[in-house]
Write a protein that holds these residues in place. Structure first.
Motif, PDB file in Angstrom:
ATOM      1  N   GLY A  33       0.810  -1.221   0.000  1.00 16.16           N
ATOM      2  CA  GLY A  33       0.000   0.000   0.000  1.00 16.16           C
ATOM      3  C   GLY A  33       0.843   1.270   0.000  1.00 16.16           C
ATOM      4  O   GLY A  33       0.294   2.382   0.046  1.00 16.16           O
ATOM      5  N   VAL A  34       2.174   1.131  -0.053  1.00 11.69           N
ATOM      6  CA  VAL A  34       3.041   2.314   0.027  1.00 11.69           C
ATOM      7  C   VAL A  34       2.812   3.232  -1.180  1.00 11.69           C
ATOM      8  O   VAL A  34       2.746   2.784  -2.322  1.00 11.69           O
ATOM      9  N   ILE A  35       2.664   4.515  -0.866  1.00  9.47           N
ATOM     10  CA  ILE A  35       2.361   5.530  -1.892  1.00  9.47           C
ATOM     11  C   ILE A  35       3.659   6.243  -2.276  1.00  9.47           C
ATOM     12  O   ILE A  35       4.349   6.797  -1.408  1.00  9.47           O
ATOM     13  N   GLN A  36       3.988   6.214  -3.539  1.00  5.68           N
ATOM     14  CA  GLN A  36       5.231   6.866  -3.999  1.00  5.68           C
ATOM     15  C   GLN A  36       5.003   8.361  -4.230  1.00  5.68           C
ATOM     16  O   GLN A  36       3.911   8.753  -4.662  1.00  5.68           O
ATOM     17  N   PRO A  37       6.042   9.164  -3.999  1.00  6.19           N
ATOM     18  CA  PRO A  37       5.923  10.600  -4.307  1.00  6.19           C
ATOM     19  C   PRO A  37       6.083  10.812  -5.819  1.00  6.19           C
ATOM     20  O   PRO A  37       7.111  11.297  -6.300  1.00  6.19           O
ATOM     21  N   VAL A  38       5.039  10.436  -6.562  1.00  4.22           N
ATOM     22  CA  VAL A  38       5.164  10.342  -8.021  1.00  4.22           C
ATOM     23  C   VAL A  38       5.549  11.676  -8.651  1.00  4.22           C
ATOM     24  O   VAL A  38       6.470  11.744  -9.492  1.00  4.22           O
ATOM     25  N   ALA A  39       4.870  12.748  -8.263  1.00  5.30           N
ATOM     26  CA  ALA A  39       5.141  14.039  -8.911  1.00  5.30           C
ATOM     27  C   ALA A  39       6.592  14.456  -8.664  1.00  5.30           C
ATOM     28  O   ALA A  39       7.273  14.941  -9.586  1.00  5.30           O
ATOM     29  N   ALA A  40       7.090  14.247  -7.442  1.00  2.06           N
ATOM     30  CA  ALA A  40       8.485  14.629  -7.133  1.00  2.06           C
ATOM     31  C   ALA A  40       9.465  13.746  -7.898  1.00  2.06           C
ATOM     32  O   ALA A  40      10.491  14.227  -8.407  1.00  2.06           O
ATOM     33  N   ILE A  41       9.154  12.466  -8.004  1.00  2.00           N
ATOM     34  CA  ILE A  41      10.064  11.560  -8.745  1.00  2.00           C
ATOM     35  C   ILE A  41      10.115  11.975 -10.211  1.00  2.00           C
ATOM     36  O   ILE A  41      11.192  12.110 -10.804  1.00  2.00           O
ATOM     37  N   LEU A  42       8.942  12.206 -10.801  1.00  2.00           N
ATOM     38  CA  LEU A  42       8.939  12.536 -12.233  1.00  2.00           C
ATOM     39  C   LEU A  42       9.554  13.905 -12.487  1.00  2.00           C
ATOM     40  O   LEU A  42      10.209  14.123 -13.519  1.00  2.00           O
ATOM     41  N   ALA A  43       9.415  14.839 -11.536  1.00  2.00           N
ATOM     42  CA  ALA A  43      10.070  16.157 -11.709  1.00  2.00           C
ATOM     43  C   ALA A  43      11.594  15.979 -11.699  1.00  2.00           C
ATOM     44  O   ALA A  43      12.307  16.575 -12.523  1.00  2.00           O
ATOM     45  N   ALA A  44      12.100  15.152 -10.775  1.00  2.00           N
ATOM     46  CA  ALA A  44      13.559  14.934 -10.702  1.00  2.00           C
ATOM     47  C   ALA A  44      14.066  14.255 -11.973  1.00  2.00           C
ATOM     48  O   ALA A  44      15.136  14.590 -12.499  1.00  2.00           O
ATOM     49  N   VAL A  45      13.281  13.309 -12.485  1.00  2.00           N
ATOM     50  CA  VAL A  45      13.700  12.595 -13.705  1.00  2.00           C
ATOM     51  C   VAL A  45      13.676  13.546 -14.900  1.00  2.00           C
ATOM     52  O   VAL A  45      14.626  13.611 -15.687  1.00  2.00           O
ATOM     53  N   ARG A 103       0.936   5.430   3.233  1.00  2.00           N
ATOM     54  CA  ARG A 103       0.336   4.191   2.733  1.00  2.00           C
ATOM     55  C   ARG A 103      -1.146   4.364   2.431  1.00  2.00           C
ATOM     56  O   ARG A 103      -1.800   5.229   3.020  1.00  2.00           O
ATOM     57  N   LEU A 104      -1.681   3.491   1.584  1.00  2.00           N
ATOM     58  CA  LEU A 104      -3.128   3.409   1.408  1.00  2.00           C
ATOM     59  C   LEU A 104      -3.741   3.047   2.749  1.00  2.00           C
ATOM     60  O   LEU A 104      -3.202   2.206   3.471  1.00  2.00           O
ATOM     61  N   ALA A 105      -4.899   3.646   3.039  1.00  2.00           N
ATOM     62  CA  ALA A 105      -5.537   3.398   4.341  1.00  2.00           C
ATOM     63  C   ALA A 105      -6.056   1.970   4.458  1.00  2.00           C
ATOM     64  O   ALA A 105      -6.348   1.510   5.551  1.00  2.00           O
ATOM     65  N   ASN A 106      -6.164   1.264   3.329  1.00  2.00           N
ATOM     66  CA  ASN A 106      -6.865  -0.038   3.372  1.00  2.00           C
ATOM     67  C   ASN A 106      -5.930  -1.234   3.445  1.00  2.00           C
ATOM     68  O   ASN A 106      -6.404  -2.367   3.387  1.00  2.00           O
ATOM     69  N   THR A 107      -4.605  -0.999   3.524  1.00  2.00           N
ATOM     70  CA  THR A 107      -3.663  -2.118   3.360  1.00  2.00           C
ATOM     71  C   THR A 107      -2.752  -2.292   4.568  1.00  2.00           C
ATOM     72  O   THR A 107      -2.150  -1.320   5.043  1.00  2.00           O
ATOM     73  N   LEU A 108      -2.641  -3.531   5.030  1.00  2.00           N
ATOM     74  CA  LEU A 108      -1.711  -3.899   6.117  1.00  2.00           C
ATOM     75  C   LEU A 108      -0.870  -5.064   5.619  1.00  2.00           C
ATOM     76  O   LEU A 108      -1.418  -6.119   5.281  1.00  2.00           O
ATOM     77  N   LEU A 109       0.432  -4.870   5.546  1.00  2.00           N
ATOM     78  CA  LEU A 109       1.340  -5.964   5.180  1.00  2.00           C
ATOM     79  C   LEU A 109       1.948  -6.468   6.489  1.00  2.00           C
ATOM     80  O   LEU A 109       2.784  -5.798   7.103  1.00  2.00           O
ATOM     81  N   LEU A 110       1.473  -7.610   6.921  1.00  2.00           N
ATOM     82  CA  LEU A 110       1.700  -8.115   8.275  1.00  2.00           C
ATOM     83  C   LEU A 110       2.682  -9.288   8.245  1.00  2.00           C
ATOM     84  O   LEU A 110       2.499 -10.233   7.477  1.00  2.00           O
ATOM     85  N   ALA A 111       3.701  -9.209   9.110  1.00  2.00           N
ATOM     86  CA  ALA A 111       4.699 -10.287   9.121  1.00  2.00           C
ATOM     87  C   ALA A 111       5.027 -10.678  10.559  1.00  2.00           C
ATOM     88  O   ALA A 111       4.881  -9.868  11.485  1.00  2.00           O
ATOM     89  N   ARG A 112       5.448 -11.919  10.717  1.00  2.00           N
ATOM     90  CA  ARG A 112       5.863 -12.415  12.035  1.00  2.00           C
ATOM     91  C   ARG A 112       6.970 -13.426  11.807  1.00  2.00           C
ATOM     92  O   ARG A 112       6.747 -14.458  11.143  1.00  2.00           O
ATOM     93  N   PRO A 113       8.186 -13.143  12.303  1.00  2.00           N
ATOM     94  CA  PRO A 113       9.333 -13.958  11.901  1.00  2.00           C
ATOM     95  C   PRO A 113       9.131 -15.448  12.134  1.00  2.00           C
ATOM     96  O   PRO A 113       8.600 -15.855  13.156  1.00  2.00           O
ATOM     97  N   GLY A 114       9.559 -16.229  11.143  1.00  2.00           N
ATOM     98  CA  GLY A 114       9.578 -17.683  11.297  1.00  2.00           C
ATOM     99  C   GLY A 114       8.347 -18.389  10.761  1.00  2.00           C
ATOM    100  O   GLY A 114       8.379 -19.597  10.551  1.00  2.00           O
ATOM    101  N   PHE A 115       7.262 -17.665  10.502  1.00  2.00           N
ATOM    102  CA  PHE A 115       6.056 -18.337  10.002  1.00  2.00           C
ATOM    103  C   PHE A 115       6.067 -18.382   8.479  1.00  2.00           C
ATOM    104  O   PHE A 115       6.725 -17.567   7.830  1.00  2.00           O
ATOM    105  N   ASP A 116       5.320 -19.349   7.949  1.00  2.00           N
ATOM    106  CA  ASP A 116       5.237 -19.499   6.501  1.00  2.00           C
ATOM    107  C   ASP A 116       3.894 -18.935   6.035  1.00  2.00           C
ATOM    108  O   ASP A 116       2.833 -19.459   6.398  1.00  2.00           O
ATOM    109  N   ALA A 117       3.946 -17.873   5.245  1.00  2.00           N
ATOM    110  CA  ALA A 117       2.712 -17.185   4.840  1.00  2.00           C
ATOM    111  C   ALA A 117       1.762 -18.099   4.079  1.00  2.00           C
ATOM    112  O   ALA A 117       0.540 -17.994   4.223  1.00  2.00           O
ATOM    113  N   GLU A 118       2.320 -19.005   3.291  1.00  2.00           N
ATOM    114  CA  GLU A 118       1.460 -19.915   2.507  1.00  2.00           C
ATOM    115  C   GLU A 118       0.563 -20.724   3.449  1.00  2.00           C
ATOM    116  O   GLU A 118      -0.638 -20.875   3.219  1.00  2.00           O
TER     117      GLU A 118
END
Ligand SMILES: Cc1ncc(COP(=O)(O)O)c(C=O)c1O
Length: 380
Positions: free
Chosen positions: A153-165, A292-307
């Motif tokens: 859900g991470v939001i990129q600073p698109v306008a700033a990136i494209l201005a720099a490019v 980030r987008l308000a609707n997204t949580l990327l959740l992790a816990r070491p050692g577990f298998d996401a599948e």
């Protein structure tokens, strides 16, 4: 054991894979089929009724996305919009540059070109405008930057990136993949500095089978699909006024509810994560340091298998995912978490929880309890 406790409908916590059809989009879709089922290219009255509805819907879509109606090219979805932009920009060869966290419809098309580069992101999944500009190879024809990531859900600073490019490469073609950012976020095509931009209707509650490629006025898009020269010969194929009406209705819905919904969804996910952290202090919210987008949580816990967690949560009645839906079943950490430099022990446990307008506090309380129970009983 939590398996199959509740045999009702599973709780959908996978809205970034596809969002349920919004009621307003559904009724606009069906109503348009009844009222204007003709071919908008036909010159008889039935065709012209379809044309009128199509034009009106295109104008509404443009209004919501900050561009002009003739800059809207309707496609079948986000992948086709991305493919069209990339094929156009690279039609005369030359390397491409894309963020390492882009969707596979971008990365796979760019990787097919010799000397293309993937641009790094930091540990939160965020790209730095100057670093992007520094890494672009000489002679590069295309830079691709996503608006929001489908997994984190991470939001990129698109306008700033494209201005720099553009400060260094004024003629480069700049493409934005806004497949996850349309509807959920307010932005205007005209303010981003992009030549082209992709939208996927089904990610925002419109039906599957409709998307948009926005094409800046003055950019002479080479079509990917040839045929009857519809849409000013930028994308042949019979246009569907009903799908366009449904997309316009879904965008109307987001414009009316966006801010209140974002605040509500942000609170719901923060509450669920706080509950999980109280029971599992080693749980981590990946990308938490970035906008980030308000609707997204990327959740992790070491050692577990996401599948395994996805399967057990599914049995308990909660549909979540591990990386993008189209990458499911690969048994490896996704390219997005790898690009963020997440250690393998944590990366392989990453689950995407993504919610929407239909998600309730009870859904997330149930999910948090199920996650804690399952991780308490599952081996690491
Ligand atoms: C960021 C992003 N880009 C592109 C796409 C592809 O969109 P579609 O499924 O409409 O082809 C997706 C879908 O998963 C996505 O999340």
């Amino acid at each position: 054991m939590l398996a199959a406790m509740d045999l009702g409908d599973p709780v959908d916590l996978d809205w970034n894979a596809t969002a349920p059809l919004l009621p307003a989009a559904r009724s606009a879709w069906l109503d348009a089929y009844d009222r204007a089922g003709g071919n908008p290219a036909s010159i008889h009255g039935r065709g012209q009724a379809a044309r009128e509805l199509l034009d009106a819907s295109r104008a509404r879509i443009a209004g919501h996305l900050g561009c002009r109606a003739h800059e809207v090219v309707l496609t079948s979805g986000g992948s086709e919009a991305n493919a069209t932009a990339i094929a156009h920009a690279l039609s005369e060869g030359g390397p491409a540059a894309a963020l390492a966290v882009e969707h596979s419809s971008i990365l796979r098309a760019c990787r097919a070109r010799v000397d293309s580069v993937e641009l790094p992101v930091d540990g939160d999944g965020l790209a730095d405008p100057d670093m992007v500009a520094d890494r672009i190879p000489p002679g590069c024809r295309l830079v691709c930057v996503q608006l929001a990531n489908n997994e984190s859900g991470v939001i990129q600073p698109v306008a700033a990136i494209l201005a720099a490019v553009r400060a260094r490469y004024p003629d480069i073609h700049a493409h934005v993949d806004a497949s996850q950012g349309a509807g959920k976020l307010a932005w205007a095509f005209k303010d981003l500095g992009a030549d082209t931009l992709a939208v996927a209707g089904h990610k925002l509650g419109a039906p599957k089978g409709i998307g948009v490629l926005m094409v800046r006025a003055g950019c002479r898009l080479r079509p990917l699909i040839h045929g009857g020269r519809q849409q000013q010969d930028r994308r042949s194929g019979t246009e569907d006024p009903a799908l366009a009406a449904a997309l316009a209705a879904a965008l109307d819905h987001h414009a009316a509810h966006r801010e209140a919904e974002a605040a509500r969804q942000r609170d719901l996910l923060a509450g669920a994560f706080a509950t999980i952290r109280a029971g599992a202090p080693d749980a981590v919210w990946l990308g938490a340091g970035a906008p980030r987008l308000a609707n997204t949580l990327l959740l992790a816990r070491p050692g577990f298998d996401a599948e395994i967690l996805v399967q057990r949560l599914d049995l308990a009645g909660y549909a979540v995912s591990r990386g993008a839906a189209c990458m499911a079943g690969r048994g490896e950490a996704s390219h997005v978490v790898r690009a963020m430099g997440i250690p393998p022990e944590l990366a392989r446990s990453a689950l995407r929880v993504s919610i929407g307008v239909g998600t309730t506090a009870a859904d997330l309380a149930g999910f948090a309890a199920a996650y804690l129970a399952i991780t308490a009983s599952a081996g690491r």
